[in-house]
Design a protein around this motif. Sequence first.
Motif, PDB file in Angstrom:
ATOM      1  N   ASN A  30       0.808  -1.205   0.000  1.00 14.34           N
ATOM      2  CA  ASN A  30       0.000   0.000   0.000  1.00 14.34           C
ATOM      3  C   ASN A  30       0.847   1.265   0.000  1.00 14.34           C
ATOM      4  O   ASN A  30       0.314   2.375  -0.023  1.00 14.34           O
ATOM      5  N   SER A  31       2.159   1.100   0.034  1.00 17.22           N
ATOM      6  CA  SER A  31       3.052   2.256   0.026  1.00 17.22           C
ATOM      7  C   SER A  31       3.037   2.930  -1.334  1.00 17.22           C
ATOM      8  O   SER A  31       3.202   2.284  -2.373  1.00 17.22           O
ATOM      9  N   GLY A  32       2.857   4.230  -1.339  1.00 15.04           N
ATOM     10  CA  GLY A  32       2.859   4.968  -2.591  1.00 15.04           C
ATOM     11  C   GLY A  32       4.237   5.156  -3.186  1.00 15.04           C
ATOM     12  O   GLY A  32       4.367   5.731  -4.268  1.00 15.04           O
ATOM     13  N   SER A  33       5.254   4.664  -2.517  1.00 15.82           N
ATOM     14  CA  SER A  33       6.618   4.898  -2.963  1.00 15.82           C
ATOM     15  C   SER A  33       7.160   3.817  -3.885  1.00 15.82           C
ATOM     16  O   SER A  33       8.238   3.971  -4.447  1.00 15.82           O
ATOM     17  N   PHE A  34       6.404   2.734  -4.023  1.00 19.60           N
ATOM     18  CA  PHE A  34       6.960   1.588  -4.729  1.00 19.60           C
ATOM     19  C   PHE A  34       6.025   1.015  -5.789  1.00 19.60           C
ATOM     20  O   PHE A  34       4.814   1.194  -5.754  1.00 19.60           O
ATOM     21  N   TYR A  35       6.666   0.338  -6.747  1.00 22.61           N
ATOM     22  CA  TYR A  35       5.962  -0.511  -7.688  1.00 22.61           C
ATOM     23  C   TYR A  35       6.375  -1.956  -7.416  1.00 22.61           C
ATOM     24  O   TYR A  35       7.449  -2.216  -6.869  1.00 22.61           O
ATOM     25  N   TRP A  36       5.538  -2.865  -7.862  1.00 32.48           N
ATOM     26  CA  TRP A  36       5.744  -4.284  -7.589  1.00 32.48           C
ATOM     27  C   TRP A  36       5.742  -5.040  -8.911  1.00 32.48           C
ATOM     28  O   TRP A  36       4.771  -5.013  -9.652  1.00 32.48           O
ATOM     29  N   SER A  37       6.855  -5.713  -9.167  1.00 30.89           N
ATOM     30  CA  SER A  37       7.083  -6.325 -10.477  1.00 30.89           C
ATOM     31  C   SER A  37       7.099  -7.847 -10.445  1.00 30.89           C
ATOM     32  O   SER A  37       7.369  -8.464  -9.405  1.00 30.89           O
ATOM     33  N   TRP A  38       6.834  -8.428 -11.606  1.00 29.09           N
ATOM     34  CA  TRP A  38       7.098  -9.837 -11.868  1.00 29.09           C
ATOM     35  C   TRP A  38       8.181  -9.927 -12.932  1.00 29.09           C
ATOM     36  O   TRP A  38       8.142  -9.214 -13.929  1.00 29.09           O
ATOM     37  N   ILE A  39       9.113 -10.826 -12.704  1.00 23.89           N
ATOM     38  CA  ILE A  39      10.260 -11.045 -13.590  1.00 23.89           C
ATOM     39  C   ILE A  39      10.439 -12.546 -13.712  1.00 23.89           C
ATOM     40  O   ILE A  39      10.185 -13.268 -12.752  1.00 23.89           O
ATOM     41  N   ARG A  40      10.855 -13.033 -14.893  1.00 28.73           N
ATOM     42  CA  ARG A  40      11.044 -14.470 -15.038  1.00 28.73           C
ATOM     43  C   ARG A  40      12.371 -14.794 -15.695  1.00 28.73           C
ATOM     44  O   ARG A  40      12.968 -13.942 -16.361  1.00 28.73           O
ATOM     45  N   GLN A  41      12.803 -16.041 -15.505  1.00 31.03           N
ATOM     46  CA  GLN A  41      14.052 -16.506 -16.091  1.00 31.03           C
ATOM     47  C   GLN A  41      13.878 -17.933 -16.582  1.00 31.03           C
ATOM     48  O   GLN A  41      13.871 -18.880 -15.786  1.00 31.03           O
ATOM     49  N   PRO A  42      13.730 -18.111 -17.891  1.00 32.40           N
ATOM     50  CA  PRO A  42      13.665 -19.480 -18.440  1.00 32.40           C
ATOM     51  C   PRO A  42      14.968 -20.214 -18.171  1.00 32.40           C
ATOM     52  O   PRO A  42      16.029 -19.587 -18.048  1.00 32.40           O
ATOM     53  N   PRO A  43      14.912 -21.542 -18.087  1.00 34.10           N
ATOM     54  CA  PRO A  43      16.126 -22.312 -17.809  1.00 34.10           C
ATOM     55  C   PRO A  43      17.237 -22.002 -18.809  1.00 34.10           C
ATOM     56  O   PRO A  43      17.023 -22.045 -20.020  1.00 34.10           O
ATOM     57  N   GLY A  44      18.406 -21.647 -18.287  1.00 34.64           N
ATOM     58  CA  GLY A  44      19.560 -21.385 -19.132  1.00 34.64           C
ATOM     59  C   GLY A  44      19.521 -20.067 -19.889  1.00 34.64           C
ATOM     60  O   GLY A  44      20.384 -19.821 -20.738  1.00 34.64           O
ATOM     61  N   LYS A  45      18.538 -19.224 -19.581  1.00 31.37           N
ATOM     62  CA  LYS A  45      18.421 -17.948 -20.302  1.00 31.37           C
ATOM     63  C   LYS A  45      18.445 -16.778 -19.331  1.00 31.37           C
ATOM     64  O   LYS A  45      18.499 -16.953 -18.116  1.00 31.37           O
ATOM     65  N   GLY A  46      18.406 -15.575 -19.891  1.00 33.35           N
ATOM     66  CA  GLY A  46      18.443 -14.374 -19.076  1.00 33.35           C
ATOM     67  C   GLY A  46      17.090 -14.004 -18.507  1.00 33.35           C
ATOM     68  O   GLY A  46      16.057 -14.621 -18.805  1.00 33.35           O
ATOM     69  N   LEU A  47      17.100 -12.955 -17.696  1.00 34.25           N
ATOM     70  CA  LEU A  47      15.877 -12.496 -17.051  1.00 34.25           C
ATOM     71  C   LEU A  47      15.023 -11.678 -18.006  1.00 34.25           C
ATOM     72  O   LEU A  47      15.548 -10.983 -18.893  1.00 34.25           O
ATOM     73  N   GLU A  48      13.725 -11.729 -17.802  1.00 34.30           N
ATOM     74  CA  GLU A  48      12.773 -10.972 -18.608  1.00 34.30           C
ATOM     75  C   GLU A  48      11.757 -10.317 -17.681  1.00 34.30           C
ATOM     76  O   GLU A  48      11.092 -11.002 -16.901  1.00 34.30           O
ATOM     77  N   TRP A  49      11.623  -8.988 -17.786  1.00 31.12           N
ATOM     78  CA  TRP A  49      10.616  -8.287 -17.007  1.00 31.12           C
ATOM     79  C   TRP A  49       9.235  -8.568 -17.597  1.00 31.12           C
ATOM     80  O   TRP A  49       9.045  -8.478 -18.804  1.00 31.12           O
ATOM     81  N   ILE A  50       8.272  -8.899 -16.735  1.00 30.08           N
ATOM     82  CA  ILE A  50       6.924  -9.237 -17.194  1.00 30.08           C
ATOM     83  C   ILE A  50       5.981  -8.046 -17.061  1.00 30.08           C
ATOM     84  O   ILE A  50       5.219  -7.732 -17.980  1.00 30.08           O
TER      85      ILE A  50
END
Lengths: 121, 111
Positions: A30-50
């Motif tokens: 509920n803090s107005g100071s932040f956003y909340w993200s989902w990020i994923r990483q397929p096996p053997g690959k780099g991260l991807e912001w969702i």
Amino acid sequence: QVQLQESGPGLVNPSETLSLTCTVSSGSVNSGSFYWSWIRQPPGKGLEWIGYISYSGSTNYNPSLKSRVSISVDTSKNQFSLMLSSVTAADTAVYYCARHYDSGTVFFDYWGQGTLVTVSS
Amino acid sequence: QSALTQPASVSGSPGQSITISCTGTSSDVGSYNLVSWYQQHPVKAPKLMIYEVTKRPSGVSNRFSGSKSGNTASLTISGLQAEDEANYFCCSYAGSSTFVVFGGGTKLTVL
């Protein structure tokens, strides 16, 4: 110290909807100071912001996933959730939730440990 | 294939210094001073080590430092310690639509 913990099924059938929840402790979605993200990483690959959501419900999604993604927030439970529809094997990944500031800067200061979701019948 | 390019692995002996590069484009690393670096030990949550190219969060050792030149950002770890052995990945802001892009990660081995 803020803690984030992902939860949800570890196995999802192809064409169905992946659903995960991130529970925040020692901090408030509920803090107005932040956003909340989902990020994923397929096996053997780099991260991807969702995508991310604010406490007020405003969202921003990765254009490559936008048609299949929905992120919601439940301030009463101090949780935010991810839904990814029509999944395929390519959606198999470790899914992380993370927090970032909402003004003038971009970095993820707290992350969950991640949860592996496998798409398979 | 990740948007930002990092070496797959680097190694160094205790006490030495190493540098990990993170190469992007003029649309991300080159345009914004919003590069961050994360350390991840196996089965652990990623930990923020550097933000806004050069800044260290409270509690992070001053052995960790960041820099940027053009489209390439770098993380330098001096005085290597065994506990530094981990995977390191970079992240850059890439505009309001793409938001952020990540590197593929670099495995640091302390010999």
